[in-house]
Scaffold this active site. Sequence first.
Site, mmCIF file in Angstrom:
data_model
loop_
_atom_site.group_PDB
_atom_site.id
_atom_site.type_symbol
_atom_site.label_atom_id
_atom_site.label_comp_id
_atom_site.label_asym_id
_atom_site.label_seq_id
_atom_site.Cartn_x
_atom_site.Cartn_y
_atom_site.Cartn_z
ATOM 1 N N ARG A 12 8.438 3.957 -4.576
ATOM 2 C CA ARG A 12 8.290 2.911 -3.522
ATOM 3 C C ARG A 12 7.263 2.066 -3.809
ATOM 4 O O ARG A 12 7.290 0.669 -3.563
ATOM 5 C CB ARG A 12 7.992 3.555 -2.397
ATOM 6 C CG ARG A 12 8.353 2.643 -0.908
ATOM 7 C CD ARG A 12 8.186 3.201 0.382
ATOM 8 N NE ARG A 12 6.897 3.831 0.605
ATOM 9 C CZ ARG A 12 6.736 4.742 1.668
ATOM 10 N NH1 ARG A 12 7.465 4.899 2.255
ATOM 11 N NH2 ARG A 12 5.471 5.293 1.887
ATOM 12 N N LEU A 51 10.913 0.788 7.272
ATOM 13 C CA LEU A 51 10.343 1.613 6.112
ATOM 14 C C LEU A 51 11.087 2.665 5.474
ATOM 15 O O LEU A 51 11.397 3.470 6.401
ATOM 16 C CB LEU A 51 8.869 1.806 6.201
ATOM 17 C CG LEU A 51 8.256 2.026 4.989
ATOM 18 C CD1 LEU A 51 7.929 1.067 4.119
ATOM 19 C CD2 LEU A 51 6.823 3.012 5.247
ATOM 20 N N LYS A 88 6.448 -2.250 1.812
ATOM 21 C CA LYS A 88 5.234 -1.690 2.432
ATOM 22 C C LYS A 88 4.060 -2.477 2.325
ATOM 23 O O LYS A 88 3.094 -2.329 1.489
ATOM 24 C CB LYS A 88 5.131 -0.229 1.950
ATOM 25 C CG LYS A 88 4.186 0.746 3.000
ATOM 26 C CD LYS A 88 4.098 2.113 2.377
ATOM 27 C CE LYS A 88 3.238 3.080 3.031
ATOM 28 N NZ LYS A 88 3.289 3.043 4.769
ATOM 29 N N GLU A 124 11.580 1.993 14.645
ATOM 30 C CA GLU A 124 10.805 3.111 14.284
ATOM 31 C C GLU A 124 9.390 3.157 14.918
ATOM 32 O O GLU A 124 9.294 2.285 15.506
ATOM 33 C CB GLU A 124 10.549 3.113 12.737
ATOM 34 C CG GLU A 124 9.887 1.763 12.406
ATOM 35 C CD GLU A 124 10.023 1.692 10.644
ATOM 36 O OE1 GLU A 124 9.736 2.353 9.985
ATOM 37 O OE2 GLU A 124 9.704 0.126 10.367
ATOM 38 N N TYR A 144 0.792 -1.385 0.004
ATOM 39 C CA TYR A 144 0.049 -0.045 -0.179
ATOM 40 C C TYR A 144 0.871 1.320 -0.080
ATOM 41 O O TYR A 144 2.356 1.112 0.093
ATOM 42 C CB TYR A 144 -0.904 -0.063 1.194
ATOM 43 C CG TYR A 144 -0.370 0.190 2.752
ATOM 44 C CD1 TYR A 144 0.517 -0.671 3.190
ATOM 45 C CD2 TYR A 144 -0.436 1.487 3.205
ATOM 46 C CE1 TYR A 144 1.194 -0.458 4.421
ATOM 47 C CE2 TYR A 144 -0.186 1.775 4.267
ATOM 48 C CZ TYR A 144 0.665 0.777 5.036
ATOM 49 O OH TYR A 144 1.391 1.047 6.104
HETATM 50 N N1 PMP Z 1 7.584 3.589 9.075
HETATM 51 C C1 PMP Z 1 6.207 2.684 9.000
HETATM 52 C C2 PMP Z 1 6.604 1.433 9.710
HETATM 53 C C3 PMP Z 1 5.398 3.228 8.355
HETATM 54 O O1 PMP Z 1 4.140 2.513 8.457
HETATM 55 C C4 PMP Z 1 5.203 4.586 7.984
HETATM 56 C C5 PMP Z 1 4.097 5.192 7.318
HETATM 57 N N2 PMP Z 1 3.507 4.250 6.070
HETATM 58 C C6 PMP Z 1 6.627 5.412 7.795
HETATM 59 C C7 PMP Z 1 7.627 4.727 8.594
HETATM 60 C C8 PMP Z 1 6.912 6.636 7.278
HETATM 61 O O2 PMP Z 1 6.571 6.501 5.886
HETATM 62 P P1 PMP Z 1 6.123 7.748 4.674
HETATM 63 O O3 PMP Z 1 7.056 8.961 5.356
HETATM 64 O O4 PMP Z 1 6.490 7.351 3.324
HETATM 65 O O5 PMP Z 1 4.630 8.062 4.941
#
Ligand code: PMP
Length: 286
Positions: free
Chosen positions: A52, A206, A150, A182, A33
């Site tokens: 991505r 991620l 993701k 994270e 997603y």
């Molecule tokens: N880490 C995780 C585990 C996430 O789910 C997300 C958001 N989907 C992020 C980091 C941040 O990613 P982004 O800046 O691309 O939203």
Amino acid sequence: MTRTVYVNGAYLPEHEATVSIFDRGFLMADGVYEVTSVLDGKLIDFDGHYARLERSLNELDMGNPTTYDDLLEVHRKLVAENGIIEGMVYLQVTRGNPGDRDFAFPPEDTVPTIVLFTQNKPGLANSPAAKKGMKVISIEDQRWARRDIKTVQLLAPSLGKMAAKAAGADDAWMVEDGYVTEGTSNNAYIVKGNTIITRALSNDILHGITRAAVLRFAAEAQMKVEERNFTIDEAKEADEAFITSASTFVMPVVELDGAAIGSGTPGSVAARLREIYLEESLKAAI
Ligand code: PMP
């Protein structure tokens, strides 16, 4: 208001949009997603999210049911039809519906499922949470080993969010082998002196699209960045902390496991980065 959503080529009222019970996304969490934020009715960092998405699909050997141009058009049409000024567009692609349940991948010609819908979030940019700051707790990271992809396997992060709520906090930072990986749905940072510290990219986290933009803006603003592991103890001793994600941008963290970080109020580095991020991203929005 009934949302107009997109499923497999059709724009439909949300109650008419359906996916098969045999869909691999439903049975096996075999899907990926993206979430793209919308400000001023425009898409923030669409190119990063598309890149991505392509990478996630490739890593899982999953077909891409769309193209950059088509997907951009679907995003824009949903934003317009649903009158989104501030909010998000959620996109999911799964390995599709093989018509039965089997661990083995379905035949290559199985059509992937693609679903998109909007989430209306007025006040996203001017969020009161950004002025107040977030409280986080630490929890063990119980996710699989390919967090760089993701996928929609979000049960562990969802349980983490519930643990945070039960503890009176807003989110959880996950810890593996003593180091913060994270947040449940965001990348985690601490600030010590003038240095911004965040875990380096690997399969452990991620690769946040917001992270990439924020680190680029930080470097352009001559701020010092160290990409390395940090512990919960180091975070508690930090001057400030924050998270980044597409739906929260840059959000200060003021408390960790009940202990105040720095002064216990949002820090100046996070505030400055949020301001730069919003300004620059809006300029580049499409
Ligand atoms: N880490 C995780 C585990 C996430 O789910 C997300 C958001 N989907 C992020 C980091 C941040 O990613 P982004 O800046 O691309 O939203």
